[in-house]
Design a protein around this motif. Structure first.
Motif, PDB file in Angstrom:
ATOM      1  N   THR A  15       0.808  -1.226   0.000  1.00 24.06           N
ATOM      2  CA  THR A  15       0.000   0.000   0.000  1.00 24.06           C
ATOM      3  C   THR A  15       0.835   1.268   0.000  1.00 24.06           C
ATOM      4  O   THR A  15       0.330   2.334  -0.328  1.00 24.06           O
ATOM      5  N   GLY A  16       2.111   1.173   0.400  1.00 23.04           N
ATOM      6  CA  GLY A  16       2.958   2.360   0.499  1.00 23.04           C
ATOM      7  C   GLY A  16       2.708   3.171   1.763  1.00 23.04           C
ATOM      8  O   GLY A  16       3.311   4.225   1.940  1.00 23.04           O
ATOM      9  N   GLU A  17       1.814   2.689   2.638  1.00 25.72           N
ATOM     10  CA  GLU A  17       1.483   3.417   3.866  1.00 25.72           C
ATOM     11  C   GLU A  17       2.504   3.158   4.966  1.00 25.72           C
ATOM     12  O   GLU A  17       3.011   2.050   5.105  1.00 25.72           O
ATOM     13  N   ALA A  18       2.763   4.210   5.740  1.00 27.77           N
ATOM     14  CA  ALA A  18       3.572   4.051   6.947  1.00 27.77           C
ATOM     15  C   ALA A  18       2.688   3.364   7.978  1.00 27.77           C
ATOM     16  O   ALA A  18       1.568   3.796   8.225  1.00 27.77           O
ATOM     17  N   LEU A  24      -1.409   3.561  12.268  1.00 30.31           N
ATOM     18  CA  LEU A  24      -2.757   3.551  11.709  1.00 30.31           C
ATOM     19  C   LEU A  24      -3.813   3.200  12.748  1.00 30.31           C
ATOM     20  O   LEU A  24      -4.895   3.777  12.765  1.00 30.31           O
ATOM     21  N   ASP A  25      -3.538   2.234  13.587  1.00 28.23           N
ATOM     22  CA  ASP A  25      -4.474   1.789  14.616  1.00 28.23           C
ATOM     23  C   ASP A  25      -3.690   1.504  15.893  1.00 28.23           C
ATOM     24  O   ASP A  25      -3.262   0.366  16.123  1.00 28.23           O
ATOM     25  N   PRO A  26      -3.475   2.533  16.731  1.00 30.89           N
ATOM     26  CA  PRO A  26      -2.608   2.388  17.911  1.00 30.89           C
ATOM     27  C   PRO A  26      -3.022   1.277  18.878  1.00 30.89           C
ATOM     28  O   PRO A  26      -2.193   0.785  19.628  1.00 30.89           O
ATOM     29  N   PRO A  74      -1.987  -7.109  22.311  1.00 35.53           N
ATOM     30  CA  PRO A  74      -1.651  -5.877  21.581  1.00 35.53           C
ATOM     31  C   PRO A  74      -0.427  -6.093  20.679  1.00 35.53           C
ATOM     32  O   PRO A  74       0.526  -6.766  21.078  1.00 35.53           O
ATOM     33  N   ILE A  75      -0.491  -5.531  19.482  1.00 31.32           N
ATOM     34  CA  ILE A  75       0.648  -5.619  18.576  1.00 31.32           C
ATOM     35  C   ILE A  75       1.760  -4.686  19.065  1.00 31.32           C
ATOM     36  O   ILE A  75       2.939  -5.026  18.967  1.00 31.32           O
TER      37      ILE A  75
END
Length: 156
Positions: free
Chosen positions: A52-55, A77-79, A94-95
């Motif tokens: 996607t090229g997203e950080a 993106l999703d803390p 949690p990741i």
């Protein structure tokens, strides 16, 4: 009787000295960060999704007993994302804080022999990493059999 008070510069001198010392300490810390060992992957890296090229996250790479490890320090993106695809003890953990890179050993200009974990797919891959762009970029390659994918992470 008039009392003469001699001018005292003690307080302003102390203030100037403290400000100068603080400035020098900040400059030394900044210089260390700027001139950090560009031949080592140790540090903080912004991960970029190769599809996607997203950080996506900030990963802290660190060394223990000559081996390189990476832990998710921040999710962009999703803390609060959890490892819903994981199984066993990692299920719904949690990741953020998860070790996703481990066991990498240096071999010339490449670190290999370790693994990388993708929490979104619950997959572990053989891994190889190397630096490019004078240490500003980290190439991260995950292997599954003869197939591989490579991401470019950016030093923070």
């Amino acid at each position: 009787m008039q009392r003469t008070i001699a001018p005292t510069f003690t307080r302003p001198v102390k203030f100037v000295f403290a400000a100068l010392l603080a400035t020098l300490m900040f400059a030394a810390t900044s210089a260390y960060a700027f001139f950090a060992d560009r031949d080592s992957p140790v540090g903080y890296w912004k991960t970029i999704d190769d599809e996607t090229g997203e950080a996506k996250s900030i990963v802290k790479i660190y060394e223990v007993d000559g081996k390189i490890y990476g832990r998710v320090d921040q999710l962009l993106l999703d803390p609060d994302a959890r490892c819903t695809a994981c199984e066993g003890d990692d299920k719904d953990k949690p990741i953020k804080g998860m070790v996703v890179l481990w066991g990498m050993e240096k071999d010339d200009d490449v670190w290999s022999g370790g693994k990388i974990f993708d929490p979104e797919k619950n997959k572990t891959y053989r891994c190889k990493i190397w630096l490019e762009g004078e240490g500003a970029n980290l190439k991260v390659r995950g292997y599954l059999g003869p197939f591989f994918r490579t991401q470019t992470w950016h030093r923070q």
